[in-house]
Write a protein that holds these residues in place. Structure first.
Motif, PDB file in Angstrom:
ATOM      1  N   GLY A  59      10.974   5.047  -5.804  1.00 54.22           N
ATOM      2  CA  GLY A  59       9.940   5.565  -4.904  1.00 54.22           C
ATOM      3  C   GLY A  59       8.948   4.521  -4.415  1.00 54.22           C
ATOM      4  N   LYS A  60       9.325   3.255  -4.492  1.00 54.73           N
ATOM      5  CA  LYS A  60       8.418   2.171  -4.079  1.00 54.73           C
ATOM      6  C   LYS A  60       8.016   2.315  -2.607  1.00 54.73           C
ATOM      7  CE  LYS A  60      11.510  -0.999  -5.151  1.00 54.73           C
ATOM      8  NZ  LYS A  60      12.582  -0.124  -5.643  1.00 54.73           N
ATOM      9  N   GLY A  61       9.022   2.438  -1.744  1.00 59.56           N
ATOM     10  CA  GLY A  61       8.750   2.508  -0.300  1.00 59.56           C
ATOM     11  C   GLY A  61       7.917   3.734   0.041  1.00 59.56           C
ATOM     12  N   THR A  62       8.222   4.834  -0.604  1.00 58.23           N
ATOM     13  CA  THR A  62       7.517   6.098  -0.338  1.00 58.23           C
ATOM     14  C   THR A  62       6.041   5.962  -0.706  1.00 58.23           C
ATOM     15  OG1 THR A  62       9.564   7.264  -0.839  1.00 58.23           O
ATOM     16  CG2 THR A  62       7.534   8.571  -0.902  1.00 58.23           C
ATOM     17  N   GLN A  63       5.765   5.379  -1.866  1.00 59.47           N
ATOM     18  CA  GLN A  63       4.369   5.232  -2.295  1.00 59.47           C
ATOM     19  C   GLN A  63       3.654   4.164  -1.459  1.00 59.47           C
ATOM     20  OE1 GLN A  63       2.694   7.236  -4.405  1.00 59.47           O
ATOM     21  NE2 GLN A  63       4.555   8.461  -4.599  1.00 59.47           N
ATOM     22  N   CYS A  64       4.385   3.123  -1.071  1.00 59.42           N
ATOM     23  CA  CYS A  64       3.761   2.084  -0.229  1.00 59.42           C
ATOM     24  C   CYS A  64       3.236   2.705   1.066  1.00 59.42           C
ATOM     25  CB  CYS A  64       4.759   0.968   0.091  1.00 59.42           C
ATOM     26  SG  CYS A  64       4.997  -0.184  -1.268  1.00 59.42           S
ATOM     27  N   ALA A  65       4.026   3.618   1.647  1.00 57.81           N
ATOM     28  CA  ALA A  65       3.603   4.247   2.908  1.00 57.81           C
ATOM     29  C   ALA A  65       2.269   4.968   2.709  1.00 57.81           C
ATOM     30  CB  ALA A  65       4.683   5.208   3.392  1.00 57.81           C
ATOM     31  N   LYS A  66       2.091   5.567   1.550  1.00 56.91           N
ATOM     32  CA  LYS A  66       0.849   6.303   1.294  1.00 56.91           C
ATOM     33  C   LYS A  66      -0.326   5.332   1.038  1.00 56.91           C
ATOM     34  CE  LYS A  66       1.029  10.402  -0.657  1.00 56.91           C
ATOM     35  NZ  LYS A  66       1.030  11.358   0.466  1.00 56.91           N
ATOM     36  N   ILE A  67      -0.032   4.222   0.390  1.00 58.38           N
ATOM     37  CA  ILE A  67      -1.092   3.218   0.146  1.00 58.38           C
ATOM     38  C   ILE A  67      -1.547   2.614   1.489  1.00 58.38           C
ATOM     39  CG2 ILE A  67      -1.681   1.048  -1.029  1.00 58.38           C
ATOM     40  CD1 ILE A  67       0.642   1.754  -3.059  1.00 58.38           C
ATOM     41  N   VAL A  68      -0.577   2.353   2.354  1.00 57.09           N
ATOM     42  CA  VAL A  68      -0.897   1.817   3.696  1.00 57.09           C
ATOM     43  C   VAL A  68      -1.847   2.782   4.412  1.00 57.09           C
ATOM     44  CG1 VAL A  68       0.108   1.397   5.994  1.00 57.09           C
ATOM     45  CG2 VAL A  68       1.245   0.492   3.942  1.00 57.09           C
ATOM     46  N   GLU A  69      -1.469   4.056   4.371  1.00 55.52           N
ATOM     47  CA  GLU A  69      -2.242   5.079   5.091  1.00 55.52           C
ATOM     48  C   GLU A  69      -3.680   5.161   4.559  1.00 55.52           C
ATOM     49  OE1 GLU A  69      -1.679   9.798   5.775  1.00 55.52           O
ATOM     50  OE2 GLU A  69       0.049   8.664   5.046  1.00 55.52           O
ATOM     51  N   GLU A  70      -3.827   5.134   3.257  1.00 56.29           N
ATOM     52  CA  GLU A  70      -5.165   5.354   2.693  1.00 56.29           C
ATOM     53  C   GLU A  70      -5.979   4.063   2.506  1.00 56.29           C
ATOM     54  OE1 GLU A  70      -5.370   8.606   0.082  1.00 56.29           O
ATOM     55  OE2 GLU A  70      -7.211   7.904  -0.875  1.00 56.29           O
ATOM     56  N   PHE A  71      -5.309   2.960   2.267  1.00 57.95           N
ATOM     57  CA  PHE A  71      -6.069   1.752   1.922  1.00 57.95           C
ATOM     58  C   PHE A  71      -5.853   0.588   2.896  1.00 57.95           C
ATOM     59  CE2 PHE A  71      -5.730   4.137  -2.064  1.00 57.95           C
ATOM     60  CZ  PHE A  71      -7.063   4.206  -2.428  1.00 57.95           C
ATOM     61  N   GLY A  72      -5.078   0.801   3.952  1.00 57.94           N
ATOM     62  CA  GLY A  72      -4.987  -0.199   5.023  1.00 57.94           C
ATOM     63  C   GLY A  72      -4.227  -1.469   4.688  1.00 57.94           C
ATOM     64  N   PHE A  73      -3.338  -1.387   3.714  1.00 59.58           N
ATOM     65  CA  PHE A  73      -2.515  -2.570   3.404  1.00 59.58           C
ATOM     66  C   PHE A  73      -1.395  -2.732   4.441  1.00 59.58           C
ATOM     67  CE2 PHE A  73      -4.653  -2.368  -0.541  1.00 59.58           C
ATOM     68  CZ  PHE A  73      -4.367  -3.501  -1.288  1.00 59.58           C
ATOM     69  N   THR A  74      -0.856  -3.934   4.502  1.00 64.98           N
ATOM     70  CA  THR A  74       0.382  -4.160   5.259  1.00 64.98           C
ATOM     71  C   THR A  74       1.537  -4.136   4.269  1.00 64.98           C
ATOM     72  OG1 THR A  74      -0.649  -5.389   7.050  1.00 64.98           O
ATOM     73  CG2 THR A  74       1.658  -5.906   6.591  1.00 64.98           C
ATOM     74  N   HIS A  75       2.542  -3.329   4.605  1.00 63.69           N
ATOM     75  CA  HIS A  75       3.699  -3.149   3.721  1.00 63.69           C
ATOM     76  C   HIS A  75       4.795  -4.143   4.101  1.00 63.69           C
ATOM     77  CE1 HIS A  75       7.269  -0.306   2.533  1.00 63.69           C
ATOM     78  NE2 HIS A  75       7.093  -1.271   1.642  1.00 63.69           N
ATOM     79  N   ILE A  76       5.162  -4.988   3.156  1.00 61.07           N
ATOM     80  CA  ILE A  76       6.272  -5.924   3.388  1.00 61.07           C
ATOM     81  C   ILE A  76       7.362  -5.589   2.380  1.00 61.07           C
ATOM     82  CG2 ILE A  76       7.002  -8.339   3.374  1.00 61.07           C
ATOM     83  CD1 ILE A  76       4.152  -9.153   4.084  1.00 61.07           C
ATOM     84  N   SER A  77       8.412  -4.937   2.854  1.00 59.17           N
ATOM     85  CA  SER A  77       9.547  -4.630   1.978  1.00 59.17           C
ATOM     86  C   SER A  77      10.539  -5.783   2.074  1.00 59.17           C
ATOM     87  CB  SER A  77      10.204  -3.312   2.415  1.00 59.17           C
ATOM     88  OG  SER A  77      11.544  -3.281   1.971  1.00 59.17           O
ATOM     89  N   ALA A  78      10.776  -6.453   0.939  1.00 59.84           N
ATOM     90  CA  ALA A  78      11.713  -7.593   0.953  1.00 59.84           C
ATOM     91  C   ALA A  78      13.095  -7.128   1.405  1.00 59.84           C
ATOM     92  CB  ALA A  78      11.771  -8.228  -0.434  1.00 59.84           C
TER      93      ALA A  78
END
Ligand SMILES: Nc1ncnc2c1ncn2[C@@H]1O[C@H](COP(=O)(O)OP(=O)(O)OP(=O)(O)O)[C@@H](O)[C@H]1O
Ligand SMILES: O=c1ccn([C@@H]2O[C@H](COP(=O)(O)O)[C@@H](O)[C@H]2O)c(=O)[nH]1
Ligand SMILES: [Mg+2]
Length: 231
Positions: A59-78
């Motif tokens: 569930g890494k990608g799924t949770q990353c999407a939520k972190i991006v939405e709430e905390f404004g990170f940029t998601h880099i999936s290797a």
């Protein structure tokens, strides 16, 4: 680039310039990757780096999407960067494709340079690096080439049976979402990922999250980690 963005929180320390664009590297693969790139503008801030670890389908990608939405990170999936290389018919596309089909790990220099380029071309300075490092060798290559360690490491801990079920139901047309490749990915994960997790556990950067439950249940465990950092 890494220009400061208006919403930047105290997550980011500005005291020390990043070595990201200063590192010289002699690997052949690196040279061919770097030959395409321009000389990057010196970064103005030190990026905040989160590694997001966990087995296939945890569930890494799924949770990353939520972190991006709430905390404004940029998601880099290797994994996404490697799949993009395949899709763009790059020189390494066919090697990357066969490595992914076999559930093995692409040479660190290739992956780290793709991550480096992605970070350098971003205006953000808060990054989630998803699915990397997968081995101690990956971890050391990142530290050597980027000249940084992560600020935080998340580890989504999920039972194998649940991971297999999720991957087989994912339905995104990935070449590695089949039972044979999943078995190999799990073997590689068991063999190579645990030393990385143990390393970050010792450095007290690791947040181990039980990844069983609904997506929202799990995010409830993730949110406080980032909320505390923003204070
Ligand atoms: N908590 C959850 N409960 C049930 N299904 C989930 C949960 N989290 C994610 N999923 C689903 O499981 C599948 C795998 O999730 P995801 O792609 O986020 O995993 P991943 O860790 O990024 O996997 P990989 O390493 O293979 O890229 C997706 O179809 C996703 O929708
Ligand atoms: O750092 C990395 C990340 C990924 N790979 C290869 O890609 C697949 C898929 O990765 P996901 O994170 O599940 O999207 C993975 O099994 C590896 O073969 C890699 O080599 N190095
Ligand atoms: Mg993923």
């Amino acid at each position: 680039m890494w220009r400061r963005v208006a919403s930047l929180s105290p997550l980011v320390s500005r005291s020390k310039p990043s070595k990201l664009s200063q590192e010289a590297c002699t690997f052949k693969v690196w040279e061919s990757f770097s030959s395409e790139s321009h000389i990057p503008t010196p970064p103005k801030v030190t990026p905040f780096i989160t590694f997001v670890l966990g087995g296939p389908g945890s569930g890494k990608g799924t949770q990353c999407a939520k972190i991006v939405e709430e905390f404004g990170f940029t998601h880099i999936s290797a994994g996404d960067l490697l799949r993009r290389e395949i899709a763009s018919n790059s020189a390494y596309g066919s090697v990357i494709l066969s490595t992914i089909r076999e559930g093995k790990i692409v040479p660190s220099q290739v992956t780290v340079q793709l991550i480096r380029k992605e970070m350098e071309s971003s205006d953000n300075d808060k990054f989630l690096i998803d699915g990397f490092p997968r081995s101690e060798e990956n971890r050391e290559a990142f530290e050597q080439i980027i000249g940084r360690e992560p600020n935080v490491v998340l580890f989504f801990d999920c039972p194998e049976q649940e991971m297999v079920k999720r991957v087989l139901n994912r339905n995104q047309g990935r070449v590695d979402d089949n039972i044979d490749t999943i078995k190999k990915r799990l073997e590689i994960f068991d063999e190579l990922n645990w030393p990385v997790i143990n390393h970050y556990s010792k450095t007290r950067k690791l947040h181990k999250i039980n990844a069983v439950g609904t997506v929202d249940d799990i995010f409830e465990k993730v949110r406080p980690i980032f909320a505390a950092l923003s204070k």
